[in-house]
Enzyme design. Sequence first.
Site, mmCIF file in Angstrom:
data_model
loop_
_atom_site.group_PDB
_atom_site.id
_atom_site.type_symbol
_atom_site.label_atom_id
_atom_site.label_comp_id
_atom_site.label_asym_id
_atom_site.label_seq_id
_atom_site.Cartn_x
_atom_site.Cartn_y
_atom_site.Cartn_z
ATOM 1 N N ASN A 23 70.630 30.232 38.175
ATOM 2 C CA ASN A 23 71.664 30.188 37.122
ATOM 3 C C ASN A 23 73.053 29.842 37.643
ATOM 4 O OD1 ASN A 23 71.836 32.670 38.367
ATOM 5 N ND2 ASN A 23 72.323 33.791 36.504
ATOM 6 N N GLU B 1 71.219 41.746 44.450
ATOM 7 C CA GLU B 1 72.040 41.582 43.237
ATOM 8 C C GLU B 1 71.070 41.247 42.122
ATOM 9 O OE1 GLU B 1 75.200 42.004 42.988
ATOM 10 O OE2 GLU B 1 75.885 41.939 45.058
ATOM 11 N N CYS C 146 73.822 36.869 34.797
ATOM 12 C CA CYS C 146 73.567 38.287 35.038
ATOM 13 C C CYS C 146 74.651 39.123 34.359
ATOM 14 C CB CYS C 146 73.530 38.562 36.528
ATOM 15 S SG CYS C 146 74.938 37.874 37.384
ATOM 16 N N GLU D 239 78.729 41.655 47.182
ATOM 17 C CA GLU D 239 79.078 40.354 47.749
ATOM 18 C C GLU D 239 80.542 40.075 47.414
ATOM 19 O OE1 GLU D 239 75.973 37.746 46.146
ATOM 20 O OE2 GLU D 239 74.943 37.981 48.051
HETATM 21 P P1 NAD Z 1 63.605 35.705 40.125
HETATM 22 O O1 NAD Z 1 63.660 37.072 40.666
HETATM 23 O O2 NAD Z 1 62.382 35.273 39.410
HETATM 24 O O3 NAD Z 1 63.815 34.632 41.293
HETATM 25 C C1 NAD Z 1 64.918 34.685 42.168
HETATM 26 C C2 NAD Z 1 64.540 34.030 43.471
HETATM 27 O O4 NAD Z 1 63.527 34.804 44.104
HETATM 28 C C3 NAD Z 1 63.968 32.621 43.341
HETATM 29 O O5 NAD Z 1 64.389 31.864 44.439
HETATM 30 C C4 NAD Z 1 62.468 32.865 43.397
HETATM 31 O O6 NAD Z 1 61.731 31.759 43.855
HETATM 32 C C5 NAD Z 1 62.381 34.003 44.386
HETATM 33 N N1 NAD Z 1 61.216 34.844 44.225
HETATM 34 C C6 NAD Z 1 60.447 35.028 43.125
HETATM 35 N N2 NAD Z 1 59.461 35.930 43.381
HETATM 36 C C7 NAD Z 1 59.620 36.321 44.674
HETATM 37 C C8 NAD Z 1 58.941 37.242 45.506
HETATM 38 N N3 NAD Z 1 57.905 37.943 45.065
HETATM 39 N N4 NAD Z 1 59.388 37.420 46.774
HETATM 40 C C9 NAD Z 1 60.465 36.744 47.231
HETATM 41 N N5 NAD Z 1 61.134 35.844 46.484
HETATM 42 C C10 NAD Z 1 60.728 35.641 45.216
HETATM 43 O O7 NAD Z 1 64.905 35.546 39.202
HETATM 44 P P2 NAD Z 1 65.408 34.259 38.405
HETATM 45 O O8 NAD Z 1 64.579 34.134 37.180
HETATM 46 O O9 NAD Z 1 65.512 33.079 39.303
HETATM 47 O O10 NAD Z 1 66.912 34.683 38.036
HETATM 48 C C11 NAD Z 1 67.193 35.457 36.945
HETATM 49 C C12 NAD Z 1 67.476 36.891 37.335
HETATM 50 O O11 NAD Z 1 68.493 36.926 38.334
HETATM 51 C C13 NAD Z 1 68.035 37.703 36.194
HETATM 52 O O12 NAD Z 1 67.443 38.974 36.181
HETATM 53 C C14 NAD Z 1 69.510 37.805 36.510
HETATM 54 O O13 NAD Z 1 70.161 38.897 35.934
HETATM 55 C C15 NAD Z 1 69.503 37.860 37.987
HETATM 56 N N6 NAD Z 1 70.799 37.460 38.549
HETATM 57 C C16 NAD Z 1 71.605 38.433 39.087
HETATM 58 C C17 NAD Z 1 72.852 38.125 39.587
HETATM 59 C C18 NAD Z 1 73.736 39.192 40.189
HETATM 60 O O14 NAD Z 1 74.626 38.848 40.949
HETATM 61 N N7 NAD Z 1 73.542 40.454 39.879
HETATM 62 C C19 NAD Z 1 73.291 36.796 39.553
HETATM 63 C C20 NAD Z 1 72.459 35.835 39.000
HETATM 64 C C21 NAD Z 1 71.210 36.181 38.513
#
Ligand code: NAD
Length: 496
Positions: A153, A250, A284, A465
Site C-alpha cells: 500500500n 507494524e 493502515c 519506525e
Molecule cells: P500481508 O501480511 O498479507 O503481506 C505483507 C508482506 O508479507 C508481503 O510482502 C507478503 O508477501 C509477506 N507475507 C505474506 N505471508 C507471509 C508469511 N507467512 N511469512 C512471511 N511473509 C509473508 O499484508 P498486505 O495485505 O500486503 O498489507 C496489508 C496489511 O498491512 C494491512 O493489515 C495493513 O493494516 C498493514 N499495514 C500496516 C502498516 C503499519 O505501519 N502499521 C502500514 C501498511 C500496511
Amino acid sequence: MSNKTQFKNYIAGKWEKAKDNTFIDQNPADREDVLGLFPESGADEVDRAVRAAHVAFDAWRLTPAPQRAEIIFRAAEILKKRKEELARIMTREMGKVIKEARGDVQEAVDMALHAAGEGRRLFGQTTPSELKNKFAMSVRMPIGVCGLITPWNFPMAIPSWKIFPALVTGNTAVFKPAEDTPLCGTRFVEILEEAGLPPGVLNLVHGGASTGQLIVRHPDIRLISFTGSCEVGREVAEHAARTRKRCSLEMGGKNAQIVMEDANLELAVEGALWGAFGTTGQRCTATSRIILHEKIYEPFRRKFIQRAKKIKIGDGSKDRAVEMGPLVNEIQKKRVREYVEIGKKEGAKVECGGNEPAGSRFKKGNFYSPTVFTQVRPKMRIMQEEIFGPVTCLVKVKSLEEAIRVLNDTPYGLSSSIYTENVNRAFKAIRDIEAGITYINGPTIGAEVHLPFGGIKNTGNGHREGGETGYDIFTEWKTVFVDYSGKLQKAQIDVE
Ligand code: NAD
C-alpha cells in the site's frame, strides 16, 4: 497478455532471471494491462541472497557511517529526479491516484535525507563514571543481516522506512517487496545500485508468502522488520521468539476520528473523507470509524454522504482528475464485499455505496464505491475488524468520555483523531486515547519521517519506525568503559 517483460532478483550485485516460476504483475484498474513477470523465489535464491548479505556485512559495517550516508544521499537525489516517472509506475501498479503516488515517492526522499543526515549523528551517550579515571559511553552497533518484508500500500515509502535506516547503521539486507508491487521494489533497488551501493549490501528477492517465510526462517538472518497484516505478523513474531531474532512489526489498524459538537464541521468532513477514502481506504491508518457527537451527527452525516457520493472513481494512470482508484487486487475486493454483507447482516444501514460502481469502464478493474454505514454498534465486526477498503462507519455518542471509550474499544491502536476547538478536550483526548498516533484537528492519516510511527495493542510489538526510534530497531546498544586508572577498579564494590 500485453507485456511479458521478465524482471529479476538482485543478488550479490547481479540481476538474475527467475530460476523456476514467475508471477504476473497487473494494473488493478485494468487487469489486462500487465506490467511484467517476476521471479517466485525459492530456497536457493533466498539462501544465496542471505549469503551475499552475510559476505558483504564486514566491509559495510567498517565503512564509516558518513560514507554510507553519502550513497543514501545520492539515492535521495535520484528518487527526487525520477519522482514523476516512479509515481506513474506506482499508480499503474497498485492503483493509488497520481498525487498520492507522488507523495509516496516524496516520503522515500524524505526518509533518505533523514537517514543520510543520521550518518553524521548516530549519537550515543557519554556520561560520568562512578569511579575515578574511568570513562563511560554507549555506541550503536549494527545487527547483521536484516530481512525486510513490506506490503503493497506504500510501495516506496515503507521500503524506505526500513532500507535506509538499516543500511546507514551498517547492516546488510534481504528485501522482499509485496507481490502486488514488485516493480516499485525493483526500481527502488536499481536506484540504490545507481547511487553506488556495493554488491551484496542490499539484495532483492521477489515472491509471495512462501518467499517471505523462507526469509523469516533463515538461520543467518538476525532481524526481521515486517509491515503487513496481523495474522502474518503473529507468525513472524512466534518464529522470532523461538529463534531469538529481533523483530519489529507494524500491522493493522481500526482507526477512528472523533468529531465534537464544537468542531469546525467543514474541516472535520474534509478530513474524514480523506481519512476514509484516500488510497481507497487501503491504509493502515485509514479512518474506518467516525465517532460523532449527537449534536452534530445529522449535519455531519448529510454533508459527508453527499460528498462521498461525488468522489470521482477511476484509473488514475489514464485520468489525472480521478480521486479514488481501485482496490489492489481481486482478493481485496472480495474481502470488502464480504465485510459489507457482514455489516448488513449485523443490522447496520448502508447509507451510500455498498456496491461496485456502474459502467463498462470499471469492468476490468477492482473498483468499489465509497461506502458509509450508519446504525452501527461498537461491537459489530465492521466496527472491530480491519476491512482495508473504502468503507467507514458513523457512530453517534453523547459525550467526550463515551467517544474515547468507543474509540478505544478495538483490538488495534495505530492512529486516532479528534476535531475540537476546545483545548481541554484536546488534551484529555491526547491523554486517554489508546493509540500510537493522535491528531488534533487533522485526519488519522499521514506520517512525518522524523517522528516515531507505529501503534499499540495488536498493531505493533513496541517498536517505532521513523525518527530516532527507528534507529533502535536496527542497532544494538554497546556500553563501553575505558579504565585509565592503571589499577583494578571493581565498580560498586569500590564505593565506600
Ligand atoms: P500481508 O501480511 O498479507 O503481506 C505483507 C508482506 O508479507 C508481503 O510482502 C507478503 O508477501 C509477506 N507475507 C505474506 N505471508 C507471509 C508469511 N507467512 N511469512 C512471511 N511473509 C509473508 O499484508 P498486505 O495485505 O500486503 O498489507 C496489508 C496489511 O498491512 C494491512 O493489515 C495493513 O493494516 C498493514 N499495514 C500496516 C502498516 C503499519 O505501519 N502499521 C502500514 C501498511 C500496511
